[in-house]
Design an enzyme around this catalytic site. Structure first.
Site, mmCIF file in Angstrom:
data_model
loop_
_atom_site.group_PDB
_atom_site.id
_atom_site.type_symbol
_atom_site.label_atom_id
_atom_site.label_comp_id
_atom_site.label_asym_id
_atom_site.label_seq_id
_atom_site.Cartn_x
_atom_site.Cartn_y
_atom_site.Cartn_z
ATOM 1 N N HIS A 16 40.604 28.167 -4.852
ATOM 2 C CA HIS A 16 39.701 27.006 -5.454
ATOM 3 C C HIS A 16 39.348 26.163 -4.281
ATOM 4 O O HIS A 16 40.130 25.601 -3.698
ATOM 5 C CB HIS A 16 40.457 26.417 -6.299
ATOM 6 C CG HIS A 16 39.465 25.409 -7.162
ATOM 7 N ND1 HIS A 16 39.815 24.121 -7.066
ATOM 8 C CD2 HIS A 16 38.443 25.285 -7.941
ATOM 9 C CE1 HIS A 16 38.791 23.359 -7.733
ATOM 10 N NE2 HIS A 16 38.112 24.016 -8.201
ATOM 11 N N HIS A 58 31.959 20.228 -2.603
ATOM 12 C CA HIS A 58 32.329 20.212 -3.925
ATOM 13 C C HIS A 58 30.967 19.426 -4.594
ATOM 14 O O HIS A 58 30.520 19.841 -5.729
ATOM 15 C CB HIS A 58 33.466 19.397 -4.223
ATOM 16 C CG HIS A 58 33.670 19.286 -5.561
ATOM 17 N ND1 HIS A 58 33.724 20.381 -6.697
ATOM 18 C CD2 HIS A 58 34.091 18.116 -6.510
ATOM 19 C CE1 HIS A 58 33.939 19.781 -7.856
ATOM 20 N NE2 HIS A 58 34.072 18.672 -7.840
#
Length: 334
Positions: A16, A58
Site C-alpha cells: 500500500h 496519495h
C-alpha cells in the site's frame, strides 16, 4: 491455512503506497522495499502535474507529504479548492510542472505514529508513474520475477475538468512496460464509476471498484456505496469491473469495544457473481488494529498484524492492501 479465494490461490499482498510503514509513502524507496519484502503488487496513487504527467501521490494536495510548505518560492501557490464536494487548502500537483515538482522532497505523512520514518524526510523525490514502472521492469530483468502494479486514478473527474486526463496516458505507459491484458499482473482501481466504465471499453486490464464505508462515488451524486454493495449493486459493478476494494470493516465488522466480529457476508456475495475482494488497509500499529490484536495502549507500538491478516484470509479475501508487506506476506503465504 484454509484458502477460500475466488480462484483457490493464495491471496495477493499489495504494498500500500509501497512499504509505507517503513519509508515515506509513494517514493521509489517505499516501492523498492515493498518488492524486497515479498509483495505481489505495489500500489501507486496517480495524480497529474500542470503539464499532464502522471505522478505518484496519495492526493493532489501535497502539503502533508512534501516539503512544499517550507519552500518560499512556492508560497504563493497555496490555495483552496473544492474537490469531490469538499474544500481543501494547500498546494496541488496540478499547479506545478513536473520540473517544479521534482525540486520537492517527500516527507512522512504520519510522523506522530511513525517517527522512525522521519529520518528519511528530504531524501526522496516525487516519482513519475513511468519511473515506478521502470523500477518494476529493472527488478524483473534482474530477478526474473515480475511484480504487479495496482494504480489508482485519483480524482479523475476533477482533473478532467482541468483538461487533464488519466486514461490515455495510463494505458499507454502500462502497455509500454508489458501490462495490458487480463492475464498480466495489473489492476486499475478508482472510487469513481464513470472512468472505470470508460476504461472497461478501452482495455482488458482488470478493474476494481473502490468503495467507502459511507458516502458514494464522487461522480454519481445520486448513488451511495451502500447501495453498490447490495446484490443488485454488485451485479452492476460486475458489468464493468472485476473486483471491489472495500474498507476492511465492511468485510469483518467490529463490536462495541473494537474487537473483530464475524464476517459480514460481503466476500461471499461478491464471489457469488465472480468479483474479487481486496480490502484496505492493514497496518501494524496499535492505532489501526482491532482491540483483540493490539499489543498495548501505545498507539505507535506494533500489534498482531499477522493475526488480523489471517482472520481476513479465513473470511475468503482474494488479496489485501498493507503498509507492512513483510508481515502480511508472512501471514498470508505460509
Amino acid at each position: 491455512m484454509n484458502v477460500k479465494t475466488l480462484t483457490g490461490e493464495a491471496p495477493v499482498i499489495i504494498a500500500h503506497r509501497g512499504a509505507s510503514g517503513e519509508r515515506p509513502e509513494h517514493t521509489l524507496a517505499a516501492y523498492q522495499l515493498g518488492i524486497e519484502q515479498g509483495a505481489d503488487y505495489i500500489e501507486p496513487d496517480l495524480v497529474l502535474t500542470k503539464d499532464g504527467v502522471l505522478v505518484a501521490r496519495h492526493e493532489n494536495e501535497i502539503g502533508e507529504t512534501t516539503d512544499v510548505a517550507d519552500r518560499p518560492e512556492f508560497a504563493a501557490r497555496r490555495t483552496s479548492k473544492i474537490i469531490d464536494g469538499q474544500e481543501y487548502s494547500g498546494w496541488f500537483t496540478e499547479d506545478f510542472t513536473l520540473a517544479e515538482l521534482k525540486t520537492l522532497r517527500a516527507r512522512e505523512r504520519l510522523p506522530e505514529l511513525r517517527a522512525a520514518n522521519m529520518q528519511y524526510d528530504g531524501r526522496f523525490e516525487v516519482p513519475t508513474f513511468e519511473e515506478v514502472l521502470q523500477l518494476l521492469s529493472a527488478h524483473a530483468d534482474k530477478s526474473g520475477k515480475r511484480i504487479g502494479v495496482y494504480p489508482e486514478t485519483k480524482h479523475p473527474s476533477h482533473f478532467k475538468a482541468l483538461g487533464l486526463s488519466h486514461g490515455g496516458q495510463l494505458l499507454k505507459l502500462l502497455k509500454k512496460y508489458g501490462y495490458e491484458g487480463k492475464d498480466d499482473p495489473v489492476f486499475i482501481q478508482s472510487f469513481e464509476v464513470g472512468n472505470l466504465q470508460a476504461l472497461n471499453k478501452q482495455t482488458e486490464i482488470r478493474l476494481v471498484q473502490l468503495v467507502g464505508g459511507e458516502g458514494g462515488p464522487p461522480d454519481l451524486a445520486d448513488r451511495s456505496f451502500a447501495s453498490m454493495l447490495t446484490a443488485d449493486g454488485l451485479k452492476e459493478i460486475a458489468t464493468y469491473a472485476d473486483g471491489i476494494g472495500p474498507p476492511k470493516d465492511l468485510v469483518i465488522s467490529r463490536n462495541a469495544i473494537g474487537q473483530l466480529n464475524t464476517a459480514t457476508g460481503l466476500v461471499d456475495a461478491a464471489h457469488k457473481i465472480g468479483l474479487t475482494v481486496h480490502p484496505w488497509t492493514f497496518r501494524r500499529e496499535n492505532h489501526f488494529l482491532p482491540t483483540d490484536f493490539k499489543s498495548g495502549i501505545d498507539p505507535r507500538e506494533s500489534g498482531d498484524l499477522a493475526g488480523e491478516v489471517r482472520a481476513f484470509i479465513a473470511a475468503g479475501v482474494d488479496g489485501l492492501f498493507s503498509d507492512n508487506p513483510r508481515e502480511a506476506v508472512s501471514a498470508a503465504k505460509r
